[in-house]
Structure formats: C-alpha cells, structure tokens
Scaffold this active site. Structure first.
Site, PDB file in Angstrom:
ATOM      1  N   ASP A  66      -9.764   3.376   6.295  1.00 56.64           N
ATOM      2  CA  ASP A  66      -8.441   3.488   7.309  1.00 56.64           C
ATOM      3  C   ASP A  66      -8.422   4.021   9.103  1.00 56.64           C
ATOM      4  OD1 ASP A  66      -6.212   3.548   8.368  1.00 56.64           O
ATOM      5  OD2 ASP A  66      -5.036   4.415   6.805  1.00 56.64           O
ATOM      6  N   ASP A 107       0.918  -1.242   0.353  1.00 51.02           N
ATOM      7  CA  ASP A 107      -0.455   0.042   0.039  1.00 51.02           C
ATOM      8  C   ASP A 107       0.241   0.813  -0.275  1.00 51.02           C
ATOM      9  OD1 ASP A 107      -0.425   1.276   2.660  1.00 51.02           O
ATOM     10  OD2 ASP A 107       0.111  -1.394   3.141  1.00 51.02           O
ATOM     11  N   GLU A 137      -7.972   4.726  12.759  1.00 50.54           N
ATOM     12  CA  GLU A 137      -6.256   4.066  13.176  1.00 50.54           C
ATOM     13  C   GLU A 137      -6.345   5.061  14.657  1.00 50.54           C
ATOM     14  OE1 GLU A 137      -2.403   4.615  11.052  1.00 50.54           O
ATOM     15  OE2 GLU A 137      -4.040   3.813   9.536  1.00 50.54           O
TER      16      GLU A 137
END
Length: 272
Positions: free
Chosen positions: A160, A71, A162
C-alpha cells in the site's frame, strides 16, 4: 474500463534489470523504528480519501461485469464473512502490517474467515518508506501474514503506497529514492514468495512521488484507488488495472473493490 488479464510471469526480470538505472539514487535509511505514539490504524485508502476526496454519487451496487470484492483492516473488527459472501463479495485483501512495528490484531479472524467462507484472499502492507528500507519492511510483511501459496485461494501480497499519514506527502524522498524503495520491497517479496506484489496506490500520489523511471506495470498487478463514477487515468507505467478500489465504504465492510475480469481470470491471477 475492462481489459484482458495479462500474464505476469512471462516478464520476470524486467524490474530487476531496470534497477541498474537507479544505482546512483540514494537509498532510504534501513534503521527500523516503531510507529509514532498514538498511531493505531491506517487502512488502504485512508490517506487517499483524505487528500483526494470522492466525487461518487451512486452509493449502492457495484458496476456490472466485474468480480466484486473488499478490503479490511482492524478498523472493521471481527468481520461477518457469511454476510459479506451473501452480499456478493468474492475476494478480499486483509491488512497484515504497517512499517516494521504494527501487526493487525484482527488479522487471523479476517484472513482465515474470508478463506473459510470461500473467498480468495491476500494480505497487504501499509508502507512507511521514511522509517525503514523496502527490503526490511518486505521481510516484516512476509513473516507476518504476507506469504503466498499455490492453493488456488491466495492473492499475491500487496504493498500500500499512499500519502504519508505522519508528514510530508512523499515521505521526504525524491522520485529516484522512492522508486528504489519500491523496487527493494517488490524484489524481496518476489524472492521470498515467488510472486511480485500487487501495488496499491492512487494515480495522483504515484505520479508525484514515484513517477515513471521504472514501469512497474510490466510485472506488478495494479490495485488503484479512485472514488468516482469513472476510473480515469491510471498511474504512469500501467495500461490497465487489475483491481479498482472504487468506493471507500458501501455494501461490504471496509472498502469496495472490483476485479477487472471474470471469475476464471481471478483464478488465473491467484495461481500465478
């Protein structure tokens, strides 16, 4: 760690039904705001590596058996896709957006370049749940590279989730509010692309900030980050991972990933 890839589409509607249990949870603000001044790039795992570190000692080849991938974000600049292919990468996730105020300036080179060399690829969004609503960020993502098509080469978009790079770990949201945010993002991406998004996260962050009120593992593929010799426990709600981000840097540019299956199973995931 290997397990068989399961069909996602047979379980459509489970997440939507579960959302009713969270109706009383306060929804995050839907007021859009730009990224803070001076912010430039937060890539998948940047905050996980910062908070959780790594215990890996082997820094070369990926474990045998799974399909290797990578990625990237603007942090990598123009990627040499021919070299990455020659080194063995067969899929890629490319950062598209963050919040509602950031677009990866290298997205076209990275997203089209990975496709042109023969990889399957998808886009991901770095979520900022305290800055705008999940539906709003999903719209920004899908409108700026996060779509999906039945072309045999496009992975479902990824969210994503996080550690907050700007402040409190869970963005000031309790588990009920964070779960509602994830549901809003996921369901909006489903509405616009006909695919549930992949969820990228770490076990520690997810269990602390989202928890297990809704088992997203019934519908959303898991892309889990853990930089160690063994994968370890998965986030609550999943009993297997689809992708393991096992190393923050290595043979390929960006982060190193393993698809939990063979090439044929990867194609089935891509096709939905």
């Amino acid at each position: 760690m290997r397990s068989r890839l399961r069909a996602w589409t047979a379980r459509l509607g489970v997440i939507t039904a579960a959302a009713g249990a969270l109706a009383a949870a306060p929804a995050p603000s839907t007021t859009a705001a730009p990224l803070p001044e001076g912010s430039a790039e937060h890539f998948a795992g940047s905050q996980i590596a910062k908070h959780e570190g790594t215990t890996r000692t082997a820094r070369s080849l990926a474990p045998f058996g799974e399909v290797p991938g990578m990625d990237v974000s603007s942090h990598q600049g123009d990627v040499d896709w021919e070299q990455s292919w020659a080194d063995g990468a067969r899929f890629a996730y490319v950062k598209a957006t963050e919040g509602t105020g950031y677009r990866n300036p290298k997205f076209t080179q990275q997203y089209n370049g990975s496709y042109d060399i023969g990889m399957v690829r998808g886009a991901y969004h770095f979520a900022l749940p305290d800055r705008s609503g999940g539906t709003e960020q999903a719209d920004f993502f899908v409108s700026n590279g996060g779509g999906w098509s039945v072309d045999g080469k496009t992975l479902p978009g990824a969210m994503d989730m996080e550690y907050n790079p700007y402040g409190e770990t869970c963005y000031g949201l309790d588990q009920a509010a964070m779960t509602r945010w994830v549901l809003d993002f996921s369901n909006r991406v489903l509405e616009r692309t006909q695919r549930y998004p992949t969820i990228y996260t770490s076990t520690s962050w997810w269990n602390r900030c989202v928890g297990g009120t809704v088992h997203f593992g019934l519908t959303n593929p898991l892309w889990v980050a853990h930089y160690a010799e063994e994968l370890g426990p998965l986030p609550v709600g999943w009993d297997y991972q689809t992708i393991w981000q096992w190393e923050a840097a290595g043979l390929f540019p960006g982060d190193q990933n393993l698809f939990n299956g063979d090439a044929d199973q990867l194609v089935r995931l891509v096709m939905g």
